[in-house]
Design a protein around this motif. Structure first.
Motif, PDB file in Angstrom:
ATOM      1  N   ARG A 186      -7.079 -35.783 -13.662  1.00  0.00           N
ATOM      2  CA  ARG A 186      -7.406 -34.514 -14.306  1.00  0.00           C
ATOM      3  C   ARG A 186      -8.635 -33.925 -13.621  1.00  0.00           C
ATOM      4  N   ASP A 187      -8.733 -32.595 -13.614  1.00  0.00           N
ATOM      5  CA  ASP A 187      -9.879 -31.934 -12.995  1.00  0.00           C
ATOM      6  C   ASP A 187     -10.560 -31.024 -14.029  1.00  0.00           C
ATOM      7  N   PRO A 188     -11.776 -31.401 -14.482  1.00  0.00           N
ATOM      8  CA  PRO A 188     -12.497 -32.639 -14.172  1.00  0.00           C
ATOM      9  C   PRO A 188     -11.933 -33.820 -14.971  1.00  0.00           C
ATOM     10  N   PRO A 189     -12.190 -35.038 -14.522  1.00  0.00           N
ATOM     11  CA  PRO A 189     -11.613 -36.206 -15.199  1.00  0.00           C
ATOM     12  C   PRO A 189     -12.110 -36.396 -16.632  1.00  0.00           C
ATOM     13  N   ALA A 190     -13.380 -36.061 -16.896  1.00  0.00           N
ATOM     14  CA  ALA A 190     -13.964 -36.276 -18.229  1.00  0.00           C
ATOM     15  C   ALA A 190     -13.598 -35.133 -19.164  1.00  0.00           C
ATOM     16  N   LEU A 191     -13.030 -35.466 -20.317  1.00  0.00           N
ATOM     17  CA  LEU A 191     -12.711 -34.452 -21.322  1.00  0.00           C
ATOM     18  C   LEU A 191     -13.954 -34.023 -22.089  1.00  0.00           C
ATOM     19  N   LEU A 192     -14.857 -34.972 -22.348  1.00  0.00           N
ATOM     20  CA  LEU A 192     -16.059 -34.690 -23.138  1.00  0.00           C
ATOM     21  C   LEU A 192     -17.245 -34.540 -22.200  1.00  0.00           C
ATOM     22  N   ARG A 193     -17.584 -33.300 -21.891  1.00  0.00           N
ATOM     23  CA  ARG A 193     -18.655 -33.007 -20.946  1.00  0.00           C
ATOM     24  C   ARG A 193     -19.871 -32.436 -21.681  1.00  0.00           C
ATOM     25  N   PRO A 194     -21.064 -32.601 -21.112  1.00  0.00           N
ATOM     26  CA  PRO A 194     -22.273 -32.124 -21.802  1.00  0.00           C
ATOM     27  C   PRO A 194     -22.149 -30.678 -22.273  1.00  0.00           C
ATOM     28  N   GLY A 195     -22.527 -30.469 -23.530  1.00  0.00           N
ATOM     29  CA  GLY A 195     -22.453 -29.141 -24.126  1.00  0.00           C
ATOM     30  C   GLY A 195     -21.221 -28.917 -24.979  1.00  0.00           C
ATOM     31  N   ALA A 196     -20.170 -29.714 -24.763  1.00  0.00           N
ATOM     32  CA  ALA A 196     -18.947 -29.532 -25.550  1.00  0.00           C
ATOM     33  C   ALA A 196     -19.186 -29.907 -27.002  1.00  0.00           C
TER      34      ALA A 196
END
Length: 204
Positions: A184-194
């Motif tokens: 997946r792009d980006p691989p992380a679903l939970l990114r800072p600020g979400a």
């Protein structure tokens, strides 16, 4: 704040609190000084990676003139995380907090969490903003294996284990949502600020 050189191509900003670090990160993400190529937030710091053309003195001057309070309350995208609340430590968390199990679940699902920063493992997000009643210590003894998707509590944070790994958080549930996928792009679903809302999956 303190601004410290970190090698030849980075600056480390030390802040007084998690809230100040988040405000700075959001402000920089919205508009970074020239030459800043990447931002890495943490509990009390923000690392700024600099490109070859960056002037560290000008970047530091920009940092010291920023209004971080305005950016601290900006809202990121909302991610809904379905959870089966059947974790191995759910009863222990209830005992530690003095709350019934159902109240632990109600409090965990009844607020909006925010991804403060990532760490520990790729895709592991430290979520903040939960109720004080759910602040519990890490386990006295870490597990050698926590399954992917386990949902836990530790201190002021909640988190979802992105893959099977050792871990010492109090496990209250599990999710089938893939929070880390290399394809997946980006691989992380939970990114800072979400923003994150946990939603209980009721037994069928």
């Amino acid at each position: 704040m303190r601004v410290l050189p970190c090698g030849d191509q980075a600056l480390l900003v030390e802040t007084e609190s998690l809230e100040e670090a988040l405000g700075l990160y959001r402000s920089l993400r919205r508009e970074s000084p020239p030459g800043v190529t990447d931002l890495v937030p943490a509990a009390r710091t923000v690392l700024l990676r600099l490109g070859p053309a960056a002037d560290p003195a000008l970047v530091e001057r920009d940092l010291r003139t920023r209004d971080m309070t305005a950016a601290a309350h900006e809202q990121g995208p909302l991610v809904r995380v379905p959870v089966h609340y059947d974790g191995e430590d759910l009863r222990e968390v209830a005992d530690l907090t003095g709350l019934p199990v159902r109240e632990v679940v109600r409090l965990h699902t009844g607020c909006e969490w925010t991804v403060a920063f990532g760490g520990f493992a790729p895709g592991f997000a430290y979520l903040t903003g939960g109720p004080r009643e759910l602040r519990v210590p890490r386990r006295a003894e870490s597990r050698t294996r926590v399954p992917a998707g386990a949902v836990g509590l530790a201190g002021e944070f909640s988190g979802v284990y992105p893959r099977s790994s050792p871990g010492g958080w109090q496990l209250i549930g599990r999710t089938d949502l893939a929070v880390w996928r290399e394809d997946r792009d980006p691989p992380a679903l939970l990114r800072p600020g979400a923003r994150v809302r946990f939603e209980e999956v009721r037994p069928s």
